[in-house]
Write a protein that holds these residues in place. Structure first.
Motif, PDB file in Angstrom:
ATOM      1  N   GLU A   1       0.827  -1.205   0.000  1.00 32.15           N
ATOM      2  CA  GLU A   1       0.000   0.000   0.000  1.00 32.15           C
ATOM      3  C   GLU A   1       0.865   1.260   0.000  1.00 32.15           C
ATOM      4  O   GLU A   1       0.464   2.293  -0.544  1.00 32.15           O
TER       5      GLU A   1
ATOM      6  N   SER B   1       1.526   2.848  -3.314  1.00 28.99           N
ATOM      7  CA  SER B   1       0.331   3.264  -4.043  1.00 28.99           C
ATOM      8  C   SER B   1       0.585   4.514  -4.886  1.00 28.99           C
ATOM      9  O   SER B   1       1.387   5.379  -4.521  1.00 28.99           O
TER      10      SER B   1
ATOM     11  N   ALA C   1      -0.659   6.173   0.206  1.00 28.59           N
ATOM     12  CA  ALA C   1       0.723   5.763   0.460  1.00 28.59           C
ATOM     13  C   ALA C   1       1.209   6.306   1.805  1.00 28.59           C
ATOM     14  O   ALA C   1       1.815   5.569   2.594  1.00 28.59           O
TER      15      ALA C   1
END
Length: 69
Positions: free
Chosen positions: A10, A13, A19
């Motif tokens: 993540e 991202s 993020a």
């Protein structure tokens, strides 16, 4: 460990907000994992010096952060 892998993914991202939020959560999980590993090392008889070398910090820094662990 799955949580760390998920958060690391993540953190990459394309959405900057997502993020950044993942990075904050990842730091928290990594701090927790570090504390557990330091406690296990101390229980196994490792010195503060050895633990500090493993973490790439000074003995004083690791003892200050985890000395009550």
């Amino acid at each position: 460990m799955d949580e760390l892998r998920t958060l690391a993914g993540e953190a990459d991202s394309d959405d900057p907000y997502a993020a950044l939020r993942a990075i904050v959560r990842l730091r928290t999980e990594l701090d927790r994992a570090e504390a557990i590993a330091v406690r296990r090392a101390r229980n196994a008889g490792y010195s503060w010096h050895t633990i500090a070398l493993s973490l790439g910090v000074s003995k004083q820094a690791v003892h200050k952060k985890h000395g009550r662990a």
